[in-house]
Design an enzyme around this catalytic site. Structure first.
Site, short mmCIF file in Angstrom:
data_model
loop_
_atom_site.label_atom_id
_atom_site.label_comp_id
_atom_site.label_asym_id
_atom_site.label_seq_id
_atom_site.Cartn_x
_atom_site.Cartn_y
_atom_site.Cartn_z
N ARG A 45 -98.64 38.44 24.71
CA ARG A 45 -97.71 37.41 24.21
C ARG A 45 -96.73 36.94 25.28
NH1 ARG A 45 -95.94 38.89 18.09
NH2 ARG A 45 -98.00 38.99 17.18
N ASP A 157 -84.28 33.57 9.09
CA ASP A 157 -85.15 34.38 9.94
C ASP A 157 -84.44 34.52 11.28
OD1 ASP A 157 -88.44 35.01 9.67
OD2 ASP A 157 -87.61 35.13 11.70
#
Ligand SMILES: C[S@@+](CC[C@H](N)C(=O)[O-])C[C@H]1O[C@@H](n2cnc3c(N)ncnc32)[C@H](O)[C@@H]1O
Length: 520
Positions: A45, A157
């Site tokens: 990632r 979030d």
């Protein structure tokens, strides 16, 4: 081309030390705990990000995060890369049945007894929006005259990329597969022709939801209580202590009989000590009994002990949910430089890097309005009076900026940082006291103005990175081993401010003096 790719090629795996440094950063920031098995995930990632930054090794990336990320923007990118955001519309559909069969009937019953027709739901790890939009549609289906109700869904979030997707509310057709066709037709607008068409959530659904960046590990910028909280498929990323603490805090934000919905694999026997389990990972808050409760009210919440918080506020200001709904979405952190001031009346973060300069963070805990300045008293040959006037001006800009945005002068609290002796090696003997002069000025000014100095990190010999969240008064301080160009930048700034002060108080270094705000 091949040569170029080779030159910036990134190794395909992180070594132990790099992996540990990265996972510690993620844990400290979000509570997400990565097992050793996640090493390949971290490499894959982050590899692209390293290429974008032209860094050759993960070690260089760790150094970049440590020394070259004053605003914390790269740390947010790290969080965005490493959090897992899988979600679906109507995921674990039974939870939406509980909304229809328990939460809405409870609210109707209360309304029939004269209470306001109000529903408050929190989707506390909302990812790309599938969850809060599913909640909104389920409520609209269960409340035939929804317009007569005050319905608000807080969707939050820690990952700002997924929040942007959620806020845009536009999805490819395959994403909508779990929804009944009737819902798709009723609550979405089709955009474009096939192939490549999308579905956009209708404004009447979107208007029920306020999207905000809220880190569940930090103090929350609201004191609302909710009829239901969806905190699904996020506890699994936290260790046991973090899970228990978070559940205690969430429980404290539920109304009596309110429901906590967890993800399918997040059930645990200890939950039954705090809630009545209704089955299928749904937990009901018990009515309050006299005596101590293990659920934490907003006033009892404390920041996580592993978070490096200096003078962290133990008080989350009372912000009604409608205030949050009306506030603009949180943007990127605002980084201020020497001579600048920034005031925020909405949730957000102001950052700066300090050497000999000082920064004062001022905030009104009740309104949540606050700001930060960053200044240094001018260099010689300014006389002492002009020098002090310069400092007073910097402070007054900040105070008036806060009052103009709704803060009360009488409620202001201060946290002050900087004033290190960084320039001493570079300057002549009589200039060695720069840091000390600035510290003395700040302390005297605050005492004269009767503004309590509730936390400080003043003096010392090292640069500091400051992150200030005016809404909660929280300040995160990081001591830096070095800060590129800081000494020369501060010297240039100090001599410029001397000219400004000698010129008779025209402090053009502070842009937009009318507002007292030079937020980038
Ligand atoms: C797997 S998704 C779950 C999404 C949704 N709740 C669901 O069940 O479909 C987990 C989400 O938790 C968020 N998250 C992780 N740590 C967080 C924290 N400390 N504060 C807020 N959100 C966090 C991640 O960014 C991610 O979007």
């Amino acid at each position: 081309m091949t040569a170029l790719l080779t030159a910036i090629a990134v190794p395909d795996s992180v070594c132990d030390a790099e992996f540990n440094a990265l996972r510690n950063l993620l844990y400290r920031e979000t509570g997400v705990s990565l097992s050793d098995a996640k090493r390949a995930l971290v490499s894959s990632r982050l590899a692209r990000r390293l290429r974008q930054l032209n860094l050759r090794t993960f070690g260089e990336y760790v150094g970049y995060l440590r020394d070259r990320d004053p605003s914390g923007a790269e740390l947010q990118t790290l969080v965005n890369c490493l959090t897992t955001n899988k979600t679906d519309f109507l995921r674990e559909p039974h939870h939406f049945g509980f909304l229809r069969e328990v939460v809405v009937p409870d609210a109707r019953r209360r309304a029939a007894q004269g209470e306001p027709r109000r529903l408050r739901i929190w989707s506390a790890a909302c990812s790309q929006g599938d969850e809060p939009y599913s909640i909104a549609m389920a409520l609209l289906e269960s409340l035939p005259s929804a317009e007569a109700w005050d319905v608000k869904i807080l969707a939050s979030d820690v990952n700002t990329d997924v929040l942007a997707t959620a806020q845009a509310g536009e999805y490819p057709p395959e994403k909508l597969a779990p929804l009944p066709d009737a819902w798709r037709n009723k609550y979405f607008i089709r955009r474009g022709g096939a192939p490549g068409h999308t579905y956009r959530v209708r404004p009447e659904v979107q208007s029920l939801i306020a999207f905000r960046r809220i880190n569940l590990m930090e103090p929350w910028p609201h004191q609302a209580t909710f009829d239901a909280i969806f905190c699904r498929n996020v506890l699994i990323y936290f260790d046991q202590t973090t899970q228990e603490r978070l559940v205690q805090r969430l429980g404290g934000r539920l109304r009596e009989h309110g429901l906590l919905m967890l993800g399918h694999s997040e059930s645990s026997p200890w939950l039954a000590e705090l809630f009545d389990p209704l089955g299928k990972t749904v937990y009901r808050r018990r009515p309050a009994k006299p005596g101590p409760s293990r659920l934490l009210t907003a006033a009892q919440e404390r920041p996580r002990s592993s978070t490096a918080a200096a003078g962290a506020s133990t008080h989350t200001p009372a912000l009604p949910l409608n205030r949050i709904a009306g506030a603009p979405a949180i943007g990127p952190p605002r980084n201020i430089l020497a001579g600048q001031t920034c005031v925020l009346a909405e949730p957000g973060e102001i950052t700066t890097i300090l050497g000999s300069c000082v920064a004062v963070c001022l905030y009104d805990p009740q309104s949540g309005v606050g700001g930060m300045n960053h200044f240094m008293l001018p260099a010689q040959p300014v006389d002492a009076g002009a020098s002090a006037r310069y400092g007073v001006h910097a402070m007054e800009l900040l105070i008036t900026g806060i009052m103009k945005r709704g803060g009360e002068r009488g409620r202001l609290q201060a946290k002050a940082f900087g004033g290190a002796n960084l320039l001493q090696l570079q300057l002549t003997h009589d200039s060695c006291q720069i840091g000390r002069q600035n510290v003395a000025f700040v302390k005297k000014f605050l005492a004269d103005e009767q503004i309590p100095l509730v936390a400080e990190k003043l003096g010392g010999g090292q640069p500091l990175r400051i992150r200030f969240q005016p809404q909660t008064g929280r300040v995160l301080v990081k001591t830096l081993s070095r800060a590129a160009d800081l000494v020369s930048r501060e010297r240039i700034y100090r001599s410029k401010s001397a000219k400004a002060a000698t010129a008779g108080g025209e402090f053009t270094l502070f842009t937009n003096p009318g507002l007292g705000n030079s937020c980038p």
